[in-house]
Design an enzyme around this catalytic site. Structure first.
Site, PDB file in Angstrom:
ATOM      1  N   ASP A 396       0.936  -1.229  -0.039  1.00 22.12           N
ATOM      2  CA  ASP A 396       0.089   0.040   0.137  1.00 22.12           C
ATOM      3  C   ASP A 396       1.063   1.301   0.056  1.00 22.12           C
ATOM      4  O   ASP A 396       2.101   0.985  -0.085  1.00 22.12           O
ATOM      5  CB  ASP A 396      -0.981   0.023   1.127  1.00 22.12           C
ATOM      6  CG  ASP A 396      -2.360   0.613   0.982  1.00 22.12           C
ATOM      7  OD1 ASP A 396      -2.322   1.792   0.491  1.00 22.12           O
ATOM      8  OD2 ASP A 396      -3.267   0.199   1.337  1.00 22.12           O
ATOM      9  N   ASP A 510      -5.761   3.210  -7.283  1.00 21.90           N
ATOM     10  CA  ASP A 510      -6.694   3.566  -6.162  1.00 21.90           C
ATOM     11  C   ASP A 510      -7.159   5.181  -6.219  1.00 21.90           C
ATOM     12  O   ASP A 510      -6.590   5.967  -7.032  1.00 21.90           O
ATOM     13  CB  ASP A 510      -6.102   3.326  -4.728  1.00 21.90           C
ATOM     14  CG  ASP A 510      -6.912   3.307  -3.588  1.00 21.90           C
ATOM     15  OD1 ASP A 510      -8.306   3.446  -3.737  1.00 21.90           O
ATOM     16  OD2 ASP A 510      -6.513   3.380  -2.486  1.00 21.90           O
ATOM     17  N   GLU A 513     -11.680   8.034  -8.248  1.00 17.56           N
ATOM     18  CA  GLU A 513     -13.158   8.654  -8.582  1.00 17.56           C
ATOM     19  C   GLU A 513     -13.195  10.016  -9.305  1.00 17.56           C
ATOM     20  O   GLU A 513     -14.076  10.162  -9.658  1.00 17.56           O
ATOM     21  CB  GLU A 513     -13.923   8.623  -7.283  1.00 17.56           C
ATOM     22  CG  GLU A 513     -14.195   7.389  -6.596  1.00 17.56           C
ATOM     23  CD  GLU A 513     -12.914   6.759  -5.965  1.00 17.56           C
ATOM     24  OE1 GLU A 513     -12.717   5.518  -5.786  1.00 17.56           O
ATOM     25  OE2 GLU A 513     -12.079   7.453  -5.236  1.00 17.56           O
ATOM     26  N   ARG A 592     -10.286   0.874  -8.342  1.00 16.21           N
ATOM     27  CA  ARG A 592     -11.182   1.090  -7.685  1.00 16.21           C
ATOM     28  C   ARG A 592     -12.603   1.601  -8.353  1.00 16.21           C
ATOM     29  O   ARG A 592     -13.636   1.282  -8.043  1.00 16.21           O
ATOM     30  CB  ARG A 592     -10.830   1.965  -6.173  1.00 16.21           C
ATOM     31  CG  ARG A 592     -12.001   1.931  -5.088  1.00 16.21           C
ATOM     32  CD  ARG A 592     -11.587   2.539  -3.999  1.00 16.21           C
ATOM     33  NE  ARG A 592     -11.454   3.908  -3.955  1.00 16.21           N
ATOM     34  CZ  ARG A 592     -11.073   4.666  -2.977  1.00 16.21           C
ATOM     35  NH1 ARG A 592     -10.862   4.073  -1.692  1.00 16.21           N
ATOM     36  NH2 ARG A 592     -10.896   6.127  -3.074  1.00 16.21           N
ATOM     37  N   ASP A 608     -13.077  -0.557   0.269  1.00 16.87           N
ATOM     38  CA  ASP A 608     -12.546  -0.444   1.829  1.00 16.87           C
ATOM     39  C   ASP A 608     -13.865  -1.060   2.773  1.00 16.87           C
ATOM     40  O   ASP A 608     -14.357  -0.451   3.443  1.00 16.87           O
ATOM     41  CB  ASP A 608     -12.457   0.955   2.174  1.00 16.87           C
ATOM     42  CG  ASP A 608     -11.200   1.624   1.520  1.00 16.87           C
ATOM     43  OD1 ASP A 608     -10.250   0.541   0.932  1.00 16.87           O
ATOM     44  OD2 ASP A 608     -10.852   2.523   1.462  1.00 16.87           O
ATOM     45  N   HIS A 666      -6.370  -8.489   2.272  1.00 15.16           N
ATOM     46  CA  HIS A 666      -5.787  -6.975   2.555  1.00 15.16           C
ATOM     47  C   HIS A 666      -6.376  -6.415   4.126  1.00 15.16           C
ATOM     48  O   HIS A 666      -7.746  -6.835   4.305  1.00 15.16           O
ATOM     49  CB  HIS A 666      -6.305  -5.985   1.453  1.00 15.16           C
ATOM     50  CG  HIS A 666      -5.925  -4.744   1.393  1.00 15.16           C
ATOM     51  ND1 HIS A 666      -4.635  -4.494   1.799  1.00 15.16           N
ATOM     52  CD2 HIS A 666      -6.467  -3.466   1.353  1.00 15.16           C
ATOM     53  CE1 HIS A 666      -4.321  -3.234   1.820  1.00 15.16           C
ATOM     54  NE2 HIS A 666      -5.507  -2.371   1.548  1.00 15.16           N
TER      55      HIS A 666
END
Length: 926
Positions: A396, A510, A513, A592, A608, A666
């Protein structure tokens, strides 16, 4: 009298107008009607509505106001289409009637529910009229005219209607401004060259008011009837409603919900948003596509090709309203008639998914908070020490220097290049995270990604032409404009620079958006109708800029108002292209945020989630929904991302997660470790065993992905896809299939040692033992101790499996075991796609093997339809036949007698076959 356009779609005079009486029948019946009720239902509805309103007025002491006009009482509650959908407004009678709509107050809904709209359209609300309709080579073109203005600004008076009969099972209907160009989604879609000759649908139009009426020819079922509410087409408010032929509707992502959506006044918002998966919120991706099951087992799908902020309102009529704030109304309708075919037809428009590398289907391990490359390495070594399968290790954002992309924490992650080298030596892969936000605060000349992006003008800009600055993990950030081809080149160069130090194998994109810890930017957002449109859909935060960038931000192709939902797709496209150029192999990307066609470039994880039992359940509707969306490489964070897992929860979740198409454990920072090595020997063994089961099934899973890539088959599959006539399967979302053959029934509750699951009609075989269950289509209680996951093979199937190793690379060299599950007629079929597991376009270039397995009349045959050198490296070692009702007297392999074993549970096993996969053979039992 209503005027209708009766279309045969095959006759050259199809644009002739026929006068038809609008028969007063429900839209689900064979005769089309411009409204929703037959004469008997109409009288009953009027009486019921009148009595209900009168009673409520008596009880309320008159607070409900004057009696509504009769035309309003004609509309049953379930058919009231909302005329005042604004969420943050208390709708009064005055406000409602100012729009020309009916106002009837209803009892307040239960907490968290929306309830019957108080303000709704009357039957005579003004809409568009179909003024003309002319034949074209592919269909027809029409002109729609609105005589009276609607209530949103910049109402468009004249619209162009384009209809194309693209294939016998696909219809394309597009409505746009007749005079001025409008933004349209920059998505490559197929262009047909001739009109469909024998469509399985018939299309009618209501002329005044305009409406689309679509039927399935074979059954007469009305699939669409848009006369149920007026069409509204303003510059920033587009709305069209339809009746639905049933309540069994799926899709419309991304949301946390059951797989089957509720039609009880349920509004689903599509606007990409960074938020932990929560019921009723708009989540990371936008997928304006639904699949609907019709009475009798047929299915159809509808796709609205529109990327603007949108909501889809479902109501119990059953009915649906599309409501978007930009673009055009560009619909594709897919007629199936089988649900599998609907999804294939959808992907013929948006594109088939990429073929993943074989290693992508192995087990992935990650956490935020390893803290160092040495601790990461320690976890890898522990997995190897216990001989637990693992193909990829991830990191990450803690590997970065100050959370800045394309940097490495030289203190805590200095050994990362050595770790990656070690992974590669052991046949394993390395995947790292990247966020789109590029730090903007480093001293000039010290951070090339920002300096160069700024120099080339590659970031999203404000309305003043300056880079829009938001805030993400590294602090203040600029956002790359992936709609600009030049940004793709800059992204490639950044990745090349980092790859020279850390030769990664895949990328995890990630926060795309895009996520922003601010609302809009450091300066907020400017006034105007992009950031504050006349209508804002029911987005979380009540603003388009909530935890993202300003809608007015300027990009190469258009404004962010139009492109927001495409941001993750465009980043995935740039990333896939870069990985191909850097590695020369199939790219592996997990994103994502997603949009239709995403499967061509990446997979998806469900975000998440939390370490809770309900989150484990919700992962199944999530992966089934993304199967509908053409993104088969999907999974959830196994054992949960946030919160603290338990040994029992993590064991059960590892069992379920071993059957996610994409399987990754994860975990967040500051929580205890949850990789398999962190638990007791019993739990660790259970996790290891289920991963070995997954790895044994990799040839079968890989073949399913080939079929997804080739023709749009689903990988993880709802039960009703295989049993559409069985209505008991239509609501099931606690089980799923791999392909058509393997039924997965996980435990989703704590403290139990059994599980109840639905076994569809037919013979099913226990995967581990071969023992049979003959079901009439029923719920069965099955033993499920903590170390056991129930798996059943469907009769008539042949599953290619393999002796599992601790990596896919090791597994690929092991002998194959073919599991034959005989049908009641003693037949079976299966297939296997095989290649080197990572080269580009192996099918397209012919560098693959394809083998078909078949059983009939006591003879098993392996037929090689296409061969490559890779197949010569693999042997078929064992054949297990389930459902062999009596022991054979002898078994012949290519005519030569072969030893065998036979068990009382009717399992025949022939070992030591030693047959090359590249050579066909037969095995007969007498």
């Amino acid at each position: 009298m209503k005027s209708y356009q009766k279309l045969t779609t095959t006759h050259p005079a199809a644009c002739r107008v026929e006068e038809e009486e609008a028969a007063p029948m429900p839209s689900g019946h064979g005769k089309l009607a411009p409204w929703w009720v037959g004469s008997g239902l109409l009288v009953a509805a009027v009486l019921l509505s009148t009595i209900t309103v009168w009673v409520l007025r008596q009880v309320s002491g008159g607070w409900l106001g004057p009696m509504p006009p009769p035309k309003c009482l004609l509309v049953p509650e379930s058919h009231r289409f909302d005329c005042y959908p604004e969420r943050r407004v208390v709708v009064t009678q005055e406000l409602c009637e100012s729009r020309g709509c009916c106002f009837i107050q209803s009892p307040p809904p239960a907490e968290g529910k929306q309830g019957v709209p108080w303000c709704f359209y009357p039957p005579d609300f003004p809409s568009y009229t179909l003024e003309s309709l002319n034949q074209t080579a592919l269909g027809m073109v029409g002109l729609l005219v609105r005589r009276e203005k609607a209530y949103y600004p910049r109402d468009i008076e004249k619209l162009r209607l384009d209809v194309e009969f693209e294939t016998d099972t696909r219809l394309h209907i597009k409505i746009t401004d007749a005079a001025n160009p409008r933004y349209e989604v920059p998505l490559d879609v197929p262009r047909v060259m001739k009109r469909a000759e024998n469509p399985i649908y018939s299309l009618n139009f209501s002329w005044d008011p305009f409406g689309v009426l679509l039927q399935r020819k074979a059954t007469g079922t009305v699939l669409l009837n848009t006369t149920v509410a007026p069409l509204i087409f303003a510059d920033q408010f587009l709305q069209i409603s339809t009746s639905l032929p049933s309540k069994f509707l799926y899709g419309l992502g991304e949301h946390r919900d059951s797989f089957l959506h509720s039609l009880d006044w349920n509004t689903l918002t599509l606007w990409a948003r960074d938020v932990s998966p929560t019921e009723s919120f708009n989540l990371y991706g936008a997928h304006p596509f639904y699949l609907l099951m019709e009475e009798g087992g047929n299915a159809h799908g509808v796709f609205l090709l529109n990327s603007n902020a949108m909501e889809v309102a479902l109501q119990p009529a059953p009915g649906l309203t599309w409501r978007t704030i930009g673009g055009v109304l560009d619909f594709y309708i897919f007629l199936g008639p089988d649900p599998n075919m609907v999804i294939q037809q959808y992907q013929q428009v948006i594109g088939f998914p990429a073929m993943p590398p074989m290693w992508a289907l192995g087990f992935h391990l990650c956490r935020w908070g390893y803290g160092s490359s040495n601790e990461t390495w320690q976890t890898v070594r522990a997995m190897r020490n216990y001989q637990i399968p693992q193909d990829a290790q991830w990191n990450d954002i803690d590997y970065m220097d100050g959370y800045r992309d394309f940097t490495l924490d030289s203190q805590n992650f200095s050994s990362l290049p050595s770790l990656v080298e070690d992974l590669h030596k052991h046949g394993q892969r390395y995947v790292m995270i990247l966020d789109p936000g590029i730090s903007s605060t480093s001293p000039h000349g010290s951070y090339w990604p920002f300096d160069e992006g700024l120099r080339r003008g590659l970031f999203l800009n404000t309305t003043k032409g300056q880079p829009l600055i938001g805030q993400v993990w590294p602090g203040f950030t600029a956002f790359p404009d992936f709609s600009n081809p030049d940004t793709h080149q800059w992204w490639l160069e950044n990745l090349q620079h980092f790859y020279a130090h850390v030769p990664f194998d895949g990328l995890w994109i990630d926060m795309n958006e895009p996520s922003n810890f601010m609302d809009g930017s450091e300066d907020g957002c400017p006034p105007g109708e992009l950031d504050s449109p006349p209508y804002t859909p029911a987005v979380l935060g009540n603003s388009l800029s909530a935890k993202t960038v300003c809608a007015s931000a300027e990009q190469k192709v258009s404004v962010h108002y139009n492109l927001h939902n495409l941001y993750g797709l465009m980043e995935a496209k740039a990333t896939a292209s870069a990985l191909v150029k850097i590695r020369g192999k199939r790219p592996f990307i997990i994103s994502r945020s997603t949009f239709p066609s995403q499967g061509r470039y990446s997979g998806h994880w469900l975000g998440d989630n939390r370490s809770q039992w309900k989150d484990m359940y919700y992962s199944i509707p999530g992966l089934l929904s993304f199967s509908l969306f053409g993104i088969p490489l999907v999974g959830a964070d196994i054992c949960g991302f946030s919160g603290s897992t338990s040994e029992e929860l993590c064991t059960r979740w590892m069992q379920l997660g071993a059957f996610y198409p994409f399987a990754r454990n994860h975990n967040t920072q500051n929580e205890k470790a949850q990789d398999p090595t962190a638990f007791s020997p019993a739990a660790r063994t259970a996790m290891k065993d289920v991963l070995l089961t997954r790895y044994s099934l990799l040839p079968f899973l890989y073949t399913l992905f080939h079929r997804a890539h080739l023709q749009g088959d689903t990988v993880a599959r709802p039960l009703f896809f295989e049993f559409p006539w069985d209505v008991a399967t239509w609501e099931l979302d606690r089980q799923f299939l791999w392909g058509r053959s393997l039924l997965v029934t996980p435990v989703l509750e704590p403290g139990v040692d059994s599980v109840t699951g639905y076994i569809p009609q037919g013979m099913w075989y226990d995967f581990y033992t071969g023992s049979s269950v003959n079901s009439s289509g029923e719920m069965l209680k099955m033993s499920a101790p903590l170390e056991h996951l129930n798996l059943h093979i469907r009769e008539g199937s042949i599953l290619p499996t393999q002796k599992p190793g601790i990596t896919t690379e090791v597994t690929q060299g092991n002998p194959l075991r073919l599991i034959v599950a005989l049908s009641s007629h003693a037949t079976a079929w299966g297939d296997l796609f095989w290649d080197d597991g990572e080269s580009l376009d192996t099918f397209e270039k012919g560098n693959y093997s394809y083998v078909v397995f078949n059983v009939t009349q006591n003879i098993f045959t392996s037929t090689v339809l296409h061969a490559s050198a890779e197949a010569t490296k693999v042997t078929i070692g064992t054949l297990s036949i389930f459902g062999m009702q009596k022991p054979p007297s002898k078994v012949l392999l290519n005519g030569q007698e072969k030893p065998f074993s036979y068990l009382d549970n009717q399992v025949l096993t022939v070992s030591d076959l030693g047959m090359s996969l590249s050579q066909g053979f037969s095995l007969q039992w007498l």
